[in-house]
Design a protein around this motif. Sequence first.
Motif, short mmCIF file in Angstrom:
data_model
loop_
_atom_site.label_atom_id
_atom_site.label_comp_id
_atom_site.label_asym_id
_atom_site.label_seq_id
_atom_site.Cartn_x
_atom_site.Cartn_y
_atom_site.Cartn_z
N THR A 1 0.84 -1.22 0.00
CA THR A 1 0.00 0.00 0.00
C THR A 1 0.87 1.26 0.00
O THR A 1 0.64 2.19 -0.78
CB THR A 1 -0.94 0.02 1.22
OG1 THR A 1 -1.75 -1.16 1.20
CG2 THR A 1 -1.85 1.24 1.19
N ILE A 2 1.87 1.29 0.87
CA ILE A 2 2.79 2.44 0.92
C ILE A 2 3.49 2.60 -0.43
O ILE A 2 3.61 3.71 -0.97
CB ILE A 2 3.84 2.27 2.05
CG1 ILE A 2 3.15 2.30 3.42
CG2 ILE A 2 4.90 3.37 1.98
CD1 ILE A 2 4.06 1.90 4.57
N MET A 3 3.96 1.48 -0.98
CA MET A 3 4.67 1.50 -2.25
C MET A 3 3.78 2.05 -3.37
O MET A 3 4.17 2.97 -4.10
CB MET A 3 5.13 0.09 -2.61
CG MET A 3 5.70 -0.05 -4.02
SD MET A 3 6.17 -1.76 -4.41
CE MET A 3 4.57 -2.56 -4.47
N GLY A 4 2.58 1.49 -3.50
CA GLY A 4 1.68 1.90 -4.57
C GLY A 4 1.31 3.37 -4.50
O GLY A 4 1.38 4.09 -5.50
N LEU A 5 0.94 3.84 -3.31
CA LEU A 5 0.55 5.24 -3.14
C LEU A 5 1.73 6.17 -3.42
O LEU A 5 1.58 7.23 -4.03
CB LEU A 5 0.02 5.47 -1.72
CG LEU A 5 -1.36 4.86 -1.42
CD1 LEU A 5 -1.71 5.03 0.05
CD2 LEU A 5 -2.44 5.49 -2.30
#
Length: 424
Positions: free
Chosen positions: A172-176
Amino acid sequence: MSERSGDQSFVKKLLALVLAFGPGIFAIGYTIGTGSVTSMIVAGSTYGMELLWVLMLSCVFSGLLIYVYGNYALLTGETALYAFKKHLKGGKIIAILIILGITFGQWNSLMGILGITANIIFEILAINFPDLRGIEYKTVLLIAIGIIVVMYGLLLIGKYTFFEKVLVIFVTIMGLSFLISLFMVYPLPMDVLKGLVPSVPQVPGGKMMVAAFVGTTMAAATFLSRPLFVQGKGWTRSHLKRQKKDAITAAVLVFIISASIMAVASGALFYQGQPVTKVLDMVQVLEPIAGKFALTLFVFGTLSAGLSSIFPCLLIAPILLADFQSGTLDTNSRQFRIITAVACLFALIVPVFGANPIEMQILSQVFNVFVLPLVIVGIILLINNKKLMRGNPTHVLVNAGLVGALFFSVVISYNGVMALIEFF
């Protein structure tokens, strides 16, 4: 008061949505790591969006294979390599070759991932503590040891649901991070459209990059591990539709996140004529173009990509071996603890020798394509066995897609051989 409760309700809904993500989260974890980030950055900064078509095709075929392997597990109750061994002529040898090929590729990738992740953390620390530059090697090595010890500890205490939640956070952190970066730095729309037209850059390293793209996006480990993760989720035949939706979602997210990384590199560097070959080079040149906020986001995204990939890479060998032996993964077994410990020690090779992990990353992605044809042929034979599928015939479009994936994998494998011959 009502406004605050409304905000809390939205946050809870968002969190529930993220945590509801199924086994597809492992597909993203396997697919998008620092190796993938490196490949996308090198491609975007060197060739612009010219290789977008490779990424798109890889994601389409990858989504299809994730779906097919998951469906086979739900309909038959069997995992992939166990089924190869049990039902295919020469299946035992095929399964062993696949285990060796994938483990070799993933463990080589693991070395690069850990090296790059440790270097990124070092760069962040060095900004605040410049004196660390004098002891860079020792600091990077200690960071690498710290990361791998923590990851090994998480593996020993975790079950499937725990692994899934850890990966959800990182992904989630990576994608955002990468998506928000894209809104600040982006390529020309016309270049994006041109990138969907098949072509191979006729320059040194062009073939290698195409093979690396497929090796990192259409990763055999993703498909073979799917049945075990579907089992771990507790899904049955009643979850066939949910399994299909999860596979499609995983493939779409892999494409969006990977394309975003390539687009940021293209928008920031390709037009300036500044090709890069390292993630850290990207970090250094992005700040004057996009500002500190975009730089911070990109660093966090890359760091999360590394951490989200270390976890599945450590799991791959025991997963494949357990699949081959019985079709069941026991995370409390002695075999699981020993194999993951060996993988952890293997991961430290690049940090210990202070080597540059970038070339290892690209090469490991190229090696990944060579087992793809075997993995695709195996599942085509299984899903067209009427006795095994128990009155659930495979749709002609699925078979057509798998034949297309097989042809694509053979062409890319040949391309990979040519690239390695040129490289050595």
